[in-house]
Design an enzyme around this catalytic site. Structure first.
Site, PDB file in Angstrom:
ATOM      1  N   THR A   1      78.819 -63.317  38.752  1.00  0.00           N
ATOM      2  CA  THR A   1      80.118 -63.915  39.045  1.00  0.00           C
ATOM      3  C   THR A   1      79.978 -65.383  38.700  1.00  0.00           C
ATOM      4  O   THR A   1      78.863 -65.903  38.635  1.00  0.00           O
ATOM      5  CB  THR A   1      80.416 -63.754  40.552  1.00  0.00           C
ATOM      6  OG1 THR A   1      80.451 -62.372  40.879  1.00  0.00           O
ATOM      7  CG2 THR A   1      81.725 -64.401  40.955  1.00  0.00           C
TER       8      THR A   1
ATOM      9  N   ASP B   1      83.068 -58.631  46.228  1.00  0.00           N
ATOM     10  CA  ASP B   1      83.459 -59.636  47.214  1.00  0.00           C
ATOM     11  C   ASP B   1      84.355 -60.726  46.650  1.00  0.00           C
ATOM     12  O   ASP B   1      85.040 -61.421  47.404  1.00  0.00           O
ATOM     13  CB  ASP B   1      82.228 -60.257  47.865  1.00  0.00           C
ATOM     14  CG  ASP B   1      81.320 -60.967  46.873  1.00  0.00           C
ATOM     15  OD1 ASP B   1      81.466 -60.740  45.654  1.00  0.00           O
ATOM     16  OD2 ASP B   1      80.451 -61.746  47.313  1.00  0.00           O
TER      17      ASP B   1
END
Length: 306
Positions: A166, A197
């Site tokens: 990410t 998440d």
């Protein structure tokens, strides 16, 4: 002022730092930096050049949070658009909602005139086909048969140690406002519709100008279960030092039982200008980027290990 970004965010940190130096708001700097990461053709875990899900479809996630108002915007499983970070930010500015997913997110992106994704390169297409063939399945059958079981295929194809990451950015601007931003394609070859998440505010990222901000990378299934980003900020609110807040959040991760386990990298800043980047269960060295006004340029540094 301060800016931190994870290693994957390298292509945008200089621009974000220059914007902060020039007086730009935190969210403007974060968005500009992350857009450059999303556009980087050499990054395959963020933006439209990323590895797709097990069906060969690219689904992207992103989130932003304004720590002063605590408004946030997130998109999940977004298909067909080049800059999910900008779509996520538009959620905060143009809707009364905080998160959109799937076709709703795509509809909103079309409505605001968001930039569409460029055609997928041969690299992403051929890599996906090679992975699927390696599991004894014909790619065309996989993408054309809506009733084909995917559970075992997705589990077998995903290598969570090498094909997930990410980009996360945290910043405090010249006015003391704190913001967070994150963008990802999630796991390569993931089950369709999987959310990590990143679009879950409080798990992947959280910002509160009164106390600080945090953002996480790698195994999102773990940080969802412990609300890691929000937990760090809550520990700061309770009077913990930044070091102790991060250590306590990592201890929460270490106590998880079952489910997907793996590396988690925590990035955090507090309202006093301190920062900390720590890695739980690292399998290789982890790096991040730091900029403060006394630095001529952002510096690449090593994360701590827990």
């Amino acid at each position: 002022m301060i800016l931190i970004a994870n290693g994957e965010g390298a292509s945008g940190v200089e621009t974000a730092a220059q914007l902060l130096k020039g007086g730009a708001p935190a969210l403007d700097a974060l968005e500009a930096g992350i857009r450059l990461v999303e556009a980087n053709p050499d990054v395959h875990t963020v933006g439209p050049n990323s590895w797709p899900n097990i069906l060969g479809t690219l689904q992207l996630d992103a989130a932003v949070m304004d720590g002063t108002t605590r408004r946030c915007g997130a998109v999940g499983a977004l298909e067909g658009f080049a800059h999910p970070i900008s779509v996520a930010r538009a959620v905060t500015e143009r809707l009364p909602h905080e998160i959109l997913v799937g076709e709703g997110a795509a509809r909103f992106a079309r409505e605001i005139g968001a930039e569409p994704s460029p055609p997928r390169s041969n690299l992403e297409e051929e890599t996906w086909r090679a992975v699927v063939r390696g599991k004894g399945i014909q790619p065309d059958k996989l993408s054309s048969d809506p009733n084909m079981p995917l559970i075992d295929v997705a589990r077998a194809a995903t290598d969570p140690e090498t094909v997930r990451d990410t980009t996360v950015y945290l910043a405090t601007d010249a006015n003391g406002n704190i913001g967070s931003g994150a963008s990802t394609s999630g796991w390569a070859w993931k089950y369709p519709g999987r959310l990590g998440d990143t679009p879950i505010i409080g798990a992947g990222s959280y910002a509160d100008t009164r106390y600080g901000a945090a953002a996480c990378t790698h195994t999102g299934e773990m940080t969802i279960r412990t609300s890691t980003a929000r937990t760090i900020v809550l520990y700061l609110k309770l009077g913990y030092s930044l070091d102790d807040a991060v250590a306590a959040a990592v201890a929460d991760l270490a106590e998880l039982k079952g489910g997907q386990q793996g590396t988690v990298v925590v990035h955090a800043i507090d309202s006093n200008g301190h920062h900390k980047v720590a890695c739980h269960q690292p399998t290789k060295p982890i790096f991040y980027w730091l900029w403060t006004p006394d630095m001529p340029a952002p510096e690449r540094r090593s994360a701590e290990s827990f």
